[in-house]
Write an enzyme that holds these catalytic residues in place. Sequence first.
Site, PDB file in Angstrom:
ATOM      1  N   TYR A 157      11.448   2.549   3.861  1.00  0.00           N
ATOM      2  CA  TYR A 157      11.689   1.145   3.522  1.00  0.00           C
ATOM      3  C   TYR A 157      10.528   0.667   2.651  1.00  0.00           C
ATOM      4  CZ  TYR A 157      14.052   2.049   7.975  1.00  0.00           C
ATOM      5  OH  TYR A 157      14.790   2.622   8.990  1.00  0.00           O
ATOM      6  N   ARG A 158      10.846   0.158   1.492  1.00  0.00           N
ATOM      7  CA  ARG A 158       9.781  -0.235   0.568  1.00  0.00           C
ATOM      8  C   ARG A 158       8.901  -1.326   1.179  1.00  0.00           C
ATOM      9  NH1 ARG A 158      14.163  -3.372  -2.743  1.00  0.00           N
ATOM     10  NH2 ARG A 158      13.539  -5.538  -2.417  1.00  0.00           N
TER      11      ARG A 158
ATOM     12  N   TRP B  74      13.424  -3.551   5.436  1.00  0.00           N
ATOM     13  CA  TRP B  74      14.458  -2.719   6.070  1.00  0.00           C
ATOM     14  C   TRP B  74      15.790  -3.449   6.051  1.00  0.00           C
ATOM     15  CZ3 TRP B  74      10.228  -2.379  10.077  1.00  0.00           C
ATOM     16  CH2 TRP B  74      10.058  -3.563  10.769  1.00  0.00           C
TER      17      TRP B  74
ATOM     18  N   ASP C 232      15.432  -1.918  -8.815  1.00  0.00           N
ATOM     19  CA  ASP C 232      16.018  -0.984  -7.854  1.00  0.00           C
ATOM     20  C   ASP C 232      16.774   0.149  -8.526  1.00  0.00           C
ATOM     21  OD1 ASP C 232      16.499  -0.220  -5.126  1.00  0.00           O
ATOM     22  OD2 ASP C 232      16.469  -2.346  -4.630  1.00  0.00           O
TER      23      ASP C 232
END
Length: 480
Positions: A172-173, A186, A281
Amino acid sequence: MAYQDLTDFISHLESVGQLKRIKTEVDPELEISEIADRVVKTAGPALLFERVKGSDTQLFINAFGTEERVCSALGISCLDDLGKRFEQLLTSEPPSTNWEKFRFLWKLKDWAGYLPKMVTRARCKEVVLREGFSLEKLPVLKCWPNDGGRFITLPLVFTKDPDTGRQNCGIYRMQVYDHKTTGMHWHPNKGAAQHFRRHQELGKPMEVAVALAADPAVTFAAALPAPEGVDEMMIAGFLRQQAVKMVPAETVGLNVPANAQIVLEGVVDPSQSRREGPFGDHTGYYSLSAQFPVFELQCITHQLNPIYQTTVVGRPPQEDYFLGKAIERAMLPLIRFQFPEIKDIHMPFEGAFHNLLIVAIEKRYPGHARKVIHGLWGLFQAAVTKVIVVVEEDQDIHDLGSLSFEVLNSIDPERDLEFVLGPVDILDHASRLPMYGSKMGIDATRKWPEEGFTRRWPEKSKMSPHIRELVTNRWKEYGF
């Protein structure tokens, strides 16, 4: 043979000419991203930046930038070997004879060898910083001009279910806000988000540990959409054919990979959130900013002279495409276990994972394609797939040009397209609402009389095999 840590993998890549060392000083803000984007799109090597502006830590990127390197990372010769490994687990027959029982017990012994192995000493703790630490010393990238800041893009985030004590690991970034706080992005359907909601109900801070730059099998296992309750580190052990060594974190009640380069420890307060994003993204667009939980760092441990591993997320193909392709081949046996009629699946990078799933089936009865479409919309990550196309098993679903030709020649749009409403990927910026919108199924199989098609389906126009062979044999005679 399993790589013991990331440096082991880097050494292997260098030995086979798949690593380039960059000795010139480079800027982690945009410059590295542009370099890596060009290299991955030309099937170039993995990159080790030895001098990153503002940091004493080396940066490793493009580790998974080709199918060849993904295979090397997982110790396989081709991606389909990955599916064969998982298929062996699913097709094991129950033991009936004493010899089979003996073999079964031996296999269980092998599985026990894949379970995470706890150790007391670990390279990830060669340096322990409970104070005086700063995230700003790490060479964290800003990938795209309009990103909300710098993002840790390849963190292995460990959380724990407060009721069962089971750990989860996902990627999760994390947007770096300052020297000790980050966002925690998340998605609501992920394991860590479920743990977070439970901590919200209990009103308790949630402990989190983040491993950076683990060995490649551990990273791949964290990306794999494992069934709920299955330990990703056991999957990593299965992939490595060797248990992952784990060690207790210093300040939180979680276990972390012992040979990770860097480990971040801290807590997420369930009552706090902060604006996170925008972020360029894998759709090729910026995901919009929104409120997400906040991670507060309280300890950093790392190896001596650690290496920071990261990736660029953006318009495909990027590293995540090649990891996604490996996940596709790994998941095929699990999907076929539920739907034996499925012969193959393909998620082309043009679909950015969630936009398009192509499925080849052995058609057995009227309406079979629609049964498969609806079944997949209830299974794993396919639940958020925007478009599912089902074709006959004799179609080459990996050749998009040929496939488009066949599909468009095989459908009556009103008859063969079906629209439904349901959950969609959180990154789908075109849906009517966040995470909720319409999806389309396309039945591109040949229609039967029982499906209301009473016309004769035409034969394909193909040259006779003996003429093709004759022309092949005489090709040079024609002057070519």
